[in-house]
Scaffold this motif. Structure first.
Motif, mmCIF file in Angstrom:
data_model
loop_
_atom_site.group_PDB
_atom_site.id
_atom_site.type_symbol
_atom_site.label_atom_id
_atom_site.label_comp_id
_atom_site.label_asym_id
_atom_site.label_seq_id
_atom_site.Cartn_x
_atom_site.Cartn_y
_atom_site.Cartn_z
ATOM 1 N N TRP A 98 12.974 13.994 -3.961
ATOM 2 C CA TRP A 98 11.931 13.400 -3.111
ATOM 3 C C TRP A 98 11.354 14.494 -2.233
ATOM 4 O O TRP A 98 12.053 15.081 -1.417
ATOM 5 N N ARG A 154 0.840 -1.206 0.000
ATOM 6 C CA ARG A 154 0.000 0.000 0.000
ATOM 7 C C ARG A 154 0.871 1.250 0.000
ATOM 8 O O ARG A 154 1.998 1.231 0.455
ATOM 9 N N ARG A 155 0.318 2.331 -0.497
ATOM 10 C CA ARG A 155 1.067 3.586 -0.629
ATOM 11 C C ARG A 155 0.413 4.689 0.203
ATOM 12 O O ARG A 155 0.429 5.861 -0.161
ATOM 13 N N HIS A 164 12.680 5.352 -5.767
ATOM 14 C CA HIS A 164 11.611 6.332 -6.001
ATOM 15 C C HIS A 164 12.102 7.524 -6.814
ATOM 16 O O HIS A 164 11.324 8.138 -7.548
ATOM 17 N N THR A 181 2.253 8.310 1.462
ATOM 18 C CA THR A 181 2.403 9.429 0.531
ATOM 19 C C THR A 181 1.056 9.855 -0.059
ATOM 20 O O THR A 181 0.857 11.032 -0.348
ATOM 21 N N GLU A 182 0.130 8.915 -0.208
ATOM 22 C CA GLU A 182 -1.207 9.273 -0.720
ATOM 23 C C GLU A 182 -1.948 10.175 0.264
ATOM 24 O O GLU A 182 -2.715 11.045 -0.135
ATOM 25 N N TYR A 183 -1.722 9.950 1.549
ATOM 26 C CA TYR A 183 -2.388 10.722 2.605
ATOM 27 C C TYR A 183 -1.368 11.513 3.416
ATOM 28 O O TYR A 183 -1.463 11.604 4.639
ATOM 29 N N ILE A 184 -0.400 12.120 2.721
ATOM 30 C CA ILE A 184 0.694 12.820 3.403
ATOM 31 C C ILE A 184 0.182 13.951 4.292
ATOM 32 O O ILE A 184 0.717 14.176 5.380
ATOM 33 N N MET A 243 8.330 7.286 2.903
ATOM 34 C CA MET A 243 8.165 6.500 1.689
ATOM 35 C C MET A 243 6.677 6.142 1.586
ATOM 36 O O MET A 243 5.921 6.359 2.530
ATOM 37 N N PRO A 244 6.244 5.564 0.502
ATOM 38 C CA PRO A 244 4.832 5.191 0.381
ATOM 39 C C PRO A 244 4.360 4.218 1.472
ATOM 40 O O PRO A 244 3.221 4.299 1.916
ATOM 41 N N ASP A 245 5.237 3.324 1.925
ATOM 42 C CA ASP A 245 4.822 2.258 2.843
ATOM 43 C C ASP A 245 5.554 2.249 4.178
ATOM 44 O O ASP A 245 5.274 1.398 5.031
#
Length: 175
Positions: free
Chosen positions: A145, A25-26, A138, A29-32, A56-58
């Motif tokens: 980043w 799952r990411r 990434h 970063t999706e919900y930063i 990181m995403p995970d």
């Protein structure tokens, strides 16, 4: 049942690794913005200095310094994880154990911590944090980043803006 022994160092500086339960799952970063708000809320209630971070995403890595009379990083992590989890839409797979305990299936239960021993140890861990997005593929340069404290270190003159390029670290001259 394992007994985890956590370092008790009031005012200590610690390196942490915290990961999602499902590493594919990411969410981070999706919900930063949600993660940032969870940090803000916890720091408001229980202050600490955030010395370095890369999300990181995970998973994420960071270094904190606690107030001189305080060694409680565990309740801070509990607050950050809970605050973040409350804002994530439900739908993750839940084990029977998590279901019975009323837990979400967002985070791994445990986190890894390391008490920073000295200035060299601090520098090595800060470098690890900021190079992590490159290590995981990434980006090709740490500067690319956007989910890290890298630019705070550039602004302070600790890093050059081109520090942490994958070809530099490997000692390759690609031009």
């Amino acid at each position: 049942m394992p007994r985890y022994v956590r370092a008790f160092i009031p005012g200590g500086t610690f390196f942490f690794t915290v990961a999602l339960l499902e590493r594919r799952r990411r969410l981070l970063t999706e919900y930063i913005d949600l993660l940032r708000q969870a940090f803000v809320d916890v720091r408001r209630a229980k202050p600490f200095r955030l010395d370095a971070i890369a999300v990181m995403p995970d998973h994420l890595h960071c270094i904190w310094t606690l107030p001189p009379d305080d060694a409680d990083f565990s309740s801070r992590w509990h607050g950050i994880k809970a605050g973040f989890s409350r804002g994530i839409p439900a739908g993750e797979r839940l084990s029977e154990r998590r279901r019975k305990k009323g837990e979400r299936g967002i985070w791994q239960r445990r986190f890894w911590e390391h008490a920073i021993r000295d200035e060299r140890d601090f520098e090595r861990h800060v470098d690890y944090i900021h190079y992590n997005p490159v290590k995981h593929g990434h980006v090709l340069r740490a500067a690319d980043w956007r989910f890290s404290s890298f630019y705070r270190y550039v602004e302070r003159g600790i890093y050059a803006a081109d520090w942490g390029a994958s070809d530099d670290v490997l000692g390759l001259d690609l031009e």
